[in-house]
Design a protein around this motif. Sequence first.
Motif, PDB file in Angstrom:
ATOM      1  N   PRO A  22       0.753  -1.318   0.001  1.00  0.00           N
ATOM      2  CA  PRO A  22      -0.121   0.175  -0.011  1.00  0.00           C
ATOM      3  C   PRO A  22       0.861   1.202   0.074  1.00  0.00           C
ATOM      4  CG  PRO A  22       0.055  -0.833   2.213  1.00  0.00           C
ATOM      5  CD  PRO A  22       0.650  -1.802   1.358  1.00  0.00           C
ATOM      6  N   CYS A  23       2.069   1.434   0.531  1.00  0.00           N
ATOM      7  CA  CYS A  23       2.911   2.293   0.462  1.00  0.00           C
ATOM      8  C   CYS A  23       4.190   2.211   0.031  1.00  0.00           C
ATOM      9  CB  CYS A  23       3.031   2.692   2.242  1.00  0.00           C
ATOM     10  SG  CYS A  23       1.698   3.333   2.719  1.00  0.00           S
ATOM     11  N   GLY A  24       4.263   1.901  -1.207  1.00  0.00           N
ATOM     12  CA  GLY A  24       5.367   1.537  -2.035  1.00  0.00           C
ATOM     13  C   GLY A  24       5.765   0.125  -2.120  1.00  0.00           C
ATOM     14  N   GLY A  57      -9.968   7.693  10.311  1.00  0.00           N
ATOM     15  CA  GLY A  57     -10.301   8.295   9.220  1.00  0.00           C
ATOM     16  C   GLY A  57      -8.913   8.660   8.178  1.00  0.00           C
ATOM     17  N   MET A  58      -7.938   7.930   8.546  1.00  0.00           N
ATOM     18  CA  MET A  58      -6.559   8.526   7.816  1.00  0.00           C
ATOM     19  C   MET A  58      -6.565   7.812   6.427  1.00  0.00           C
ATOM     20  SD  MET A  58      -3.432   8.389  10.679  1.00  0.00           S
ATOM     21  CE  MET A  58      -3.582   9.429  12.224  1.00  0.00           C
ATOM     22  N   GLY A  59      -6.053   8.616   5.558  1.00  0.00           N
ATOM     23  CA  GLY A  59      -5.643   8.021   4.349  1.00  0.00           C
ATOM     24  C   GLY A  59      -4.753   6.961   4.299  1.00  0.00           C
ATOM     25  N   GLU A  60      -4.374   6.173   3.274  1.00  0.00           N
ATOM     26  CA  GLU A  60      -3.307   4.991   3.528  1.00  0.00           C
ATOM     27  C   GLU A  60      -2.134   5.625   3.524  1.00  0.00           C
ATOM     28  OE1 GLU A  60      -2.432   2.681  -0.295  1.00  0.00           O
ATOM     29  OE2 GLU A  60      -3.806   1.226   0.563  1.00  0.00           O
ATOM     30  N   ALA A  61      -1.652   6.338   2.793  1.00  0.00           N
ATOM     31  CA  ALA A  61      -0.331   7.026   3.025  1.00  0.00           C
ATOM     32  C   ALA A  61      -0.028   7.824   4.546  1.00  0.00           C
ATOM     33  CB  ALA A  61      -0.112   8.233   1.927  1.00  0.00           C
ATOM     34  N   GLU A  62      -1.234   8.513   4.974  1.00  0.00           N
ATOM     35  CA  GLU A  62      -0.944   9.180   6.030  1.00  0.00           C
ATOM     36  C   GLU A  62      -0.889   8.091   7.254  1.00  0.00           C
ATOM     37  OE1 GLU A  62      -3.365  12.256   8.977  1.00  0.00           O
ATOM     38  OE2 GLU A  62      -4.302  11.393   7.268  1.00  0.00           O
ATOM     39  N   ALA A  63      -1.560   6.966   6.978  1.00  0.00           N
ATOM     40  CA  ALA A  63      -1.613   5.951   7.976  1.00  0.00           C
ATOM     41  C   ALA A  63      -0.054   5.229   8.061  1.00  0.00           C
ATOM     42  CB  ALA A  63      -2.848   4.984   8.053  1.00  0.00           C
ATOM     43  N   CYS A  64       0.383   4.922   6.817  1.00  0.00           N
ATOM     44  CA  CYS A  64       1.664   4.437   6.798  1.00  0.00           C
ATOM     45  C   CYS A  64       2.832   5.185   7.341  1.00  0.00           C
ATOM     46  CB  CYS A  64       1.992   4.179   5.165  1.00  0.00           C
ATOM     47  SG  CYS A  64       1.082   2.604   4.525  1.00  0.00           S
ATOM     48  N   GLN A  65       2.642   6.269   6.973  1.00  0.00           N
ATOM     49  CA  GLN A  65       3.639   7.514   7.676  1.00  0.00           C
ATOM     50  C   GLN A  65       3.687   7.367   9.188  1.00  0.00           C
ATOM     51  OE1 GLN A  65       6.138   8.902   6.249  1.00  0.00           O
ATOM     52  NE2 GLN A  65       6.874   9.806   8.160  1.00  0.00           N
ATOM     53  N   ARG A  66       2.312   7.323   9.591  1.00  0.00           N
ATOM     54  CA  ARG A  66       2.331   7.552  11.046  1.00  0.00           C
ATOM     55  C   ARG A  66       2.969   6.229  11.703  1.00  0.00           C
ATOM     56  NH1 ARG A  66      -1.793   9.533  14.585  1.00  0.00           N
ATOM     57  NH2 ARG A  66      -1.174   8.883  16.845  1.00  0.00           N
ATOM     58  N   ILE A  67       2.650   5.101  11.293  1.00  0.00           N
ATOM     59  CA  ILE A  67       3.257   3.719  11.790  1.00  0.00           C
ATOM     60  C   ILE A  67       4.571   3.617  11.470  1.00  0.00           C
ATOM     61  CG2 ILE A  67       2.663   1.360  11.893  1.00  0.00           C
ATOM     62  CD1 ILE A  67       0.538   2.976  13.551  1.00  0.00           C
ATOM     63  N   ALA A  68       4.806   3.682  10.198  1.00  0.00           N
ATOM     64  CA  ALA A  68       6.175   3.320   9.834  1.00  0.00           C
ATOM     65  C   ALA A  68       7.426   4.287   9.638  1.00  0.00           C
ATOM     66  CB  ALA A  68       6.068   2.599   8.165  1.00  0.00           C
ATOM     67  N   GLY A  69       6.861   5.523   9.612  1.00  0.00           N
ATOM     68  CA  GLY A  69       7.822   6.878   9.811  1.00  0.00           C
ATOM     69  C   GLY A  69       7.966   7.533  11.079  1.00  0.00           C
ATOM     70  N   THR A  70       6.816   7.279  11.954  1.00  0.00           N
ATOM     71  CA  THR A  70       7.035   8.179  13.180  1.00  0.00           C
ATOM     72  C   THR A  70       6.860   7.230  14.333  1.00  0.00           C
ATOM     73  OG1 THR A  70       5.652   9.827  12.139  1.00  0.00           O
ATOM     74  CG2 THR A  70       5.637   9.840  14.566  1.00  0.00           C
ATOM     75  N   GLU A  71       6.116   6.256  14.379  1.00  0.00           N
ATOM     76  CA  GLU A  71       5.738   5.422  15.864  1.00  0.00           C
ATOM     77  C   GLU A  71       6.766   4.175  15.750  1.00  0.00           C
ATOM     78  OE1 GLU A  71       1.809   4.689  16.872  1.00  0.00           O
ATOM     79  OE2 GLU A  71       1.212   6.900  16.820  1.00  0.00           O
ATOM     80  N   PHE A  72       6.759   3.646  14.762  1.00  0.00           N
ATOM     81  CA  PHE A  72       7.510   2.472  14.497  1.00  0.00           C
ATOM     82  C   PHE A  72       8.400   2.236  13.448  1.00  0.00           C
ATOM     83  CE2 PHE A  72       3.622   1.526  16.616  1.00  0.00           C
ATOM     84  CZ  PHE A  72       3.986   0.921  18.123  1.00  0.00           C
ATOM     85  N   PRO A  73       9.542   3.168  13.329  1.00  0.00           N
ATOM     86  CA  PRO A  73      10.406   3.201  12.332  1.00  0.00           C
ATOM     87  C   PRO A  73      11.453   2.085  12.097  1.00  0.00           C
ATOM     88  CG  PRO A  73      10.948   4.656  13.673  1.00  0.00           C
ATOM     89  CD  PRO A  73       9.918   4.268  14.373  1.00  0.00           C
ATOM     90  N   VAL A  74      11.469   1.435  13.314  1.00  0.00           N
ATOM     91  CA  VAL A  74      12.533   0.223  13.315  1.00  0.00           C
ATOM     92  C   VAL A  74      11.806  -0.983  12.765  1.00  0.00           C
ATOM     93  CG1 VAL A  74      14.017  -1.274  14.940  1.00  0.00           C
ATOM     94  CG2 VAL A  74      13.824   1.068  15.014  1.00  0.00           C
TER      95      VAL A  74
END
Length: 215
Positions: A22-24, A57-74
């Motif tokens: 979904p995110c690349g 209500g987040m879009g796909e890219a926003e949800a991916c960025q929140r989880i993968a880029g901010t909260e759990f980048p590792v």
Amino acid sequence: MERCLDRRLLLLATLCHVARAPCGPTCTGAALRRYATSRGGSFTCGARIEWLRANRGMGEAEACQRIAGTEFPVECGACAPAGAAAAAKLVPSFVWAGPGGGKSSGACRTPSGGEGSFDDVYDTSVEACKERCASRLACVAIEHHTYTSGGRSGRTRCELHRAEITSAVPLMHPVLCLTKERPAPLPPPPPSPPAPPRGPPAPPSPPTPPAVPPP
């Protein structure tokens, strides 16, 4: 969000999530099935992304960025919209040391001797704990425990501290306290390649013949 996760919805999302990207291209099925653990529990990256979409209500890219880029980048960095490599570049490298330049063996303590405020992450390594703290601007120190729980040895807990830490006090089980001091210096750039050798000098131009006077 951490304390209020709807476990039933997350488990359903884990079971029903379609393994897609979904995110690349780096957000593969294996990346979506990787577990990320917090105080709210252990859930897959895909389930956490789907939870944000269904409940926030987040879009796909926003949800991916929140989880993968901010909260759990590792754990989930491969699902950051820009990809795992770009997510890794966003996490700065810091120098880690014992509080106040002292010992690092012990539990972190604030100037008043208290525990301070922190977030918990379970079953993660010291290096992953450091990376989590490095990716959070408010995190100033980590405390990493190794303990036995429910007859299971080798359990770990990572504390991401937000309050100033100035000392470490010993506990009965192994624990490490490290403060995030400053960005590590960048390595020196590689030396420039030597200039190619120059060829032999060009031969001198032939002399110009003298002008012949008219007859």
